[in-house]
Design an enzyme around this catalytic site. Structure first.
Site, PDB file in Angstrom:
ATOM      1  N   ASN A  90      10.144  -1.104   7.598  1.00  0.00           N
ATOM      2  CA  ASN A  90       9.217  -0.057   8.045  1.00  0.00           C
ATOM      3  C   ASN A  90       7.994   0.107   7.144  1.00  0.00           C
ATOM      4  O   ASN A  90       6.964   0.605   7.589  1.00  0.00           O
ATOM      5  CB  ASN A  90       9.990   1.273   8.137  1.00  0.00           C
ATOM      6  CG  ASN A  90       9.082   2.453   8.349  1.00  0.00           C
ATOM      7  OD1 ASN A  90       8.573   2.670   9.445  1.00  0.00           O
ATOM      8  ND2 ASN A  90       8.829   3.218   7.291  1.00  0.00           N
ATOM      9  N   TYR A 155      -4.904  -4.869  10.428  1.00  0.00           N
ATOM     10  CA  TYR A 155      -3.712  -4.075  10.768  1.00  0.00           C
ATOM     11  C   TYR A 155      -3.090  -4.532  12.090  1.00  0.00           C
ATOM     12  O   TYR A 155      -1.910  -4.899  12.119  1.00  0.00           O
ATOM     13  CB  TYR A 155      -4.063  -2.585  10.753  1.00  0.00           C
ATOM     14  CG  TYR A 155      -2.875  -1.697  11.065  1.00  0.00           C
ATOM     15  CD1 TYR A 155      -1.737  -1.710  10.258  1.00  0.00           C
ATOM     16  CD2 TYR A 155      -2.879  -0.850  12.170  1.00  0.00           C
ATOM     17  CE1 TYR A 155      -0.642  -0.905  10.546  1.00  0.00           C
ATOM     18  CE2 TYR A 155      -1.784  -0.043  12.453  1.00  0.00           C
ATOM     19  CZ  TYR A 155      -0.666  -0.076  11.643  1.00  0.00           C
ATOM     20  OH  TYR A 155       0.424   0.717  11.937  1.00  0.00           O
ATOM     21  N   LYS A 159       0.547  -6.540  12.888  1.00  0.00           N
ATOM     22  CA  LYS A 159       1.598  -6.045  13.791  1.00  0.00           C
ATOM     23  C   LYS A 159       1.856  -7.032  14.946  1.00  0.00           C
ATOM     24  O   LYS A 159       2.976  -7.097  15.454  1.00  0.00           O
ATOM     25  CB  LYS A 159       1.241  -4.649  14.309  1.00  0.00           C
ATOM     26  CG  LYS A 159       1.201  -3.575  13.213  1.00  0.00           C
ATOM     27  CD  LYS A 159       2.534  -3.427  12.483  1.00  0.00           C
ATOM     28  CE  LYS A 159       2.538  -2.261  11.482  1.00  0.00           C
ATOM     29  NZ  LYS A 159       3.804  -2.096  10.783  1.00  0.00           N
TER      30      LYS A 159
HETATM   31  P1  NAD Z   1       3.330   6.486   5.450  1.00  0.00           P
HETATM   32  O1  NAD Z   1       2.094   6.071   4.754  1.00  0.00           O
HETATM   33  O2  NAD Z   1       3.643   7.925   5.652  1.00  0.00           O
HETATM   34  O3  NAD Z   1       4.600   5.784   4.745  1.00  0.00           O
HETATM   35  C1  NAD Z   1       4.548   4.442   4.391  1.00  0.00           C
HETATM   36  C2  NAD Z   1       5.784   4.046   3.645  1.00  0.00           C
HETATM   37  O4  NAD Z   1       5.598   2.705   3.193  1.00  0.00           O
HETATM   38  C3  NAD Z   1       6.059   4.904   2.421  1.00  0.00           C
HETATM   39  O5  NAD Z   1       7.450   5.137   2.304  1.00  0.00           O
HETATM   40  C4  NAD Z   1       5.584   4.035   1.259  1.00  0.00           C
HETATM   41  O6  NAD Z   1       6.351   4.208   0.075  1.00  0.00           O
HETATM   42  C5  NAD Z   1       5.802   2.638   1.799  1.00  0.00           C
HETATM   43  N1  NAD Z   1       4.855   1.727   1.182  1.00  0.00           N
HETATM   44  C6  NAD Z   1       3.496   1.784   1.204  1.00  0.00           C
HETATM   45  N2  NAD Z   1       2.987   0.790   0.455  1.00  0.00           N
HETATM   46  C7  NAD Z   1       4.055   0.091  -0.043  1.00  0.00           C
HETATM   47  C8  NAD Z   1       4.188  -1.044  -0.871  1.00  0.00           C
HETATM   48  N3  NAD Z   1       3.141  -1.695  -1.375  1.00  0.00           N
HETATM   49  N4  NAD Z   1       5.438  -1.482  -1.173  1.00  0.00           N
HETATM   50  C9  NAD Z   1       6.528  -0.860  -0.682  1.00  0.00           C
HETATM   51  N5  NAD Z   1       6.472   0.225   0.119  1.00  0.00           N
HETATM   52  C10 NAD Z   1       5.241   0.685   0.427  1.00  0.00           C
HETATM   53  O7  NAD Z   1       3.306   5.701   6.819  1.00  0.00           O
HETATM   54  P2  NAD Z   1       3.929   5.971   8.256  1.00  0.00           P
HETATM   55  O8  NAD Z   1       2.850   6.509   9.097  1.00  0.00           O
HETATM   56  O9  NAD Z   1       5.224   6.669   8.180  1.00  0.00           O
HETATM   57  O10 NAD Z   1       4.143   4.445   8.698  1.00  0.00           O
HETATM   58  C11 NAD Z   1       5.371   3.769   8.620  1.00  0.00           C
HETATM   59  C12 NAD Z   1       5.296   2.552   9.493  1.00  0.00           C
HETATM   60  O11 NAD Z   1       4.971   2.953  10.817  1.00  0.00           O
HETATM   61  C13 NAD Z   1       4.234   1.543   9.078  1.00  0.00           C
HETATM   62  O12 NAD Z   1       4.732   0.243   9.256  1.00  0.00           O
HETATM   63  C14 NAD Z   1       3.093   1.828  10.046  1.00  0.00           C
HETATM   64  O13 NAD Z   1       2.297   0.688  10.249  1.00  0.00           O
HETATM   65  C15 NAD Z   1       3.861   2.206  11.287  1.00  0.00           C
HETATM   66  N6  NAD Z   1       3.122   3.012  12.276  1.00  0.00           N
HETATM   67  C16 NAD Z   1       2.694   4.276  11.986  1.00  0.00           C
HETATM   68  C17 NAD Z   1       2.030   5.013  12.967  1.00  0.00           C
HETATM   69  C18 NAD Z   1       1.551   6.424  12.723  1.00  0.00           C
HETATM   70  O14 NAD Z   1       0.860   6.980  13.586  1.00  0.00           O
HETATM   71  N7  NAD Z   1       1.880   7.055  11.621  1.00  0.00           N
HETATM   72  C19 NAD Z   1       1.802   4.447  14.230  1.00  0.00           C
HETATM   73  C20 NAD Z   1       2.252   3.166  14.479  1.00  0.00           C
HETATM   74  C21 NAD Z   1       2.929   2.453  13.494  1.00  0.00           C
END
Ligand code: NAD
Length: 247
Positions: A90, A155, A159
């Site tokens: 994730n 990005y 994906k």
């Molecule tokens: P967030 O930024 O709140 O959390 C990201 C997580 O990734 C955190 O736990 C962080 O510790 C970890 N992380 C970041 N950089 C890192 C690194 N270099 N090494 C290890 N861990 C690392 O993000 P989120 O919005 O919860 O997103 C989580 C996933 O969901 C991602 O893959 C993102 O692409 C995907 N996503 C998010 C959304 C959204 O709207 N928030 C939409 C579609 C997909």
């Protein structure tokens, strides 16, 4: 739904990942969450334990872009808990840079975490899962893996690659009883979205057929279903959880 299972969730310290960790714990799993720093992983564990001191949860912080570190960390989990039944890839970062200014090093950074780290974790865990005769790998994709996005091309490119890994590994690992699926969230109410001003968020919501942004729990529910035996014949799927958002 996950009683007795052992799960690793990368990017489990906040946002969507934290919601997945919590959902898995509520459903009886033992969870090892990965953060980018040990300190944030420990804080997330503390927060969960404060909710329920019986939760079986631990925080680690391997560098996911290092194959050797991932191998060592996952071996420790397997040795300590006996198996790794579920892996959720994730952790991810996004980008908004225009192609006119996009720096190659920033493009590589996205690919490193969003794609190469997913490969590392899949490679290491599939060997473990093959030996234990089964498991579930789940990846966090995004709706941009279907539509692309008008800036920050790294990005969506990352994906699309996650979807490619998901579909290909599902085909390769099915014979070893390993299911591989992805969830493609729409706009989700994490820190990033919560900080957007009304004039940005309101028109955005108007374009979503369900007329709201998604909550991390909406996504965690899909991850619970796909990790559970209820999804026993589902593999190779990119499940959109986006309120029918169209780009
Ligand atoms: P967030 O930024 O709140 O959390 C990201 C997580 O990734 C955190 O736990 C962080 O510790 C970890 N992380 C970041 N950089 C890192 C690194 N270099 N090494 C290890 N861990 C690392 O993000 P989120 O919005 O919860 O997103 C989580 C996933 O969901 C991602 O893959 C993102 O692409 C995907 N996503 C998010 C959304 C959204 O709207 N928030 C939409 C579609 C997909």
């Amino acid at each position: 739904m996950l009683k007795g299972k052992v799960a690793i969730v990368t990017g489990g310290t906040r946002g969507i990942g934290f919601a997945i960790v919590k959902k898995y714990l509520e459903n009886g799993a033992t969870v090892v969450l990965c953060g980018s720093k040990q300190e944030t992983a420990d804080k997330a564990v503390e927060k969960l334990k404060a909710e329920d001191s019986n939760y079986k949860v631990e925080g680690i912080a391997p560098n996911l872009t290092s194959y050797e570190e991932v191998k060592e960390a996952f071996k420790d989990v397997k040795d300590k808990y006996g198996s790794i039944d579920i892996l959720v890839n994730n952790a991810g970062i996004s980008a908004r840079d225009s192609i006119y200014q996009y720096k190659a090093e920033d493009f590589n950074k996205i690919m490193d975490l969003n794609v190469n780290a997913v490969f590392n974790c899949c490679q290491v865990v599939s060997n473990i899962m093959k030996e234990q005769k089964g498991g579930v790998i789940l990846n966090t994709s995004s709706m941009v893996s279907i539509y692309g996005q008008p800036a920050g091309c790294g990005y969506p490119a990352s994906k699309f690659a996650v979807n490619g890994l998901t579909k290909s590994l599902a085909r390769e690992l099915g014979k070893d009883n390993i299911r591989v699926n992805a969830v493609a969230p729409g706009v989700i109410n994490t820190d990033m979205v919560a900080s957007l001003p009304d004039e940005v968020i309101k028109p955005l919501i108007a374009t979503i057929p369900l007329r709201r942004v998604g909550e991390p729990e909406d996504i965690a529910n899909a991850f619970l279903f796909l990790a559970s035996d209820l999804a026993s014949y589902i593999t190779g799927v990119i499940l959109s959880v986006d309120g029918a958002t169209m780009s």
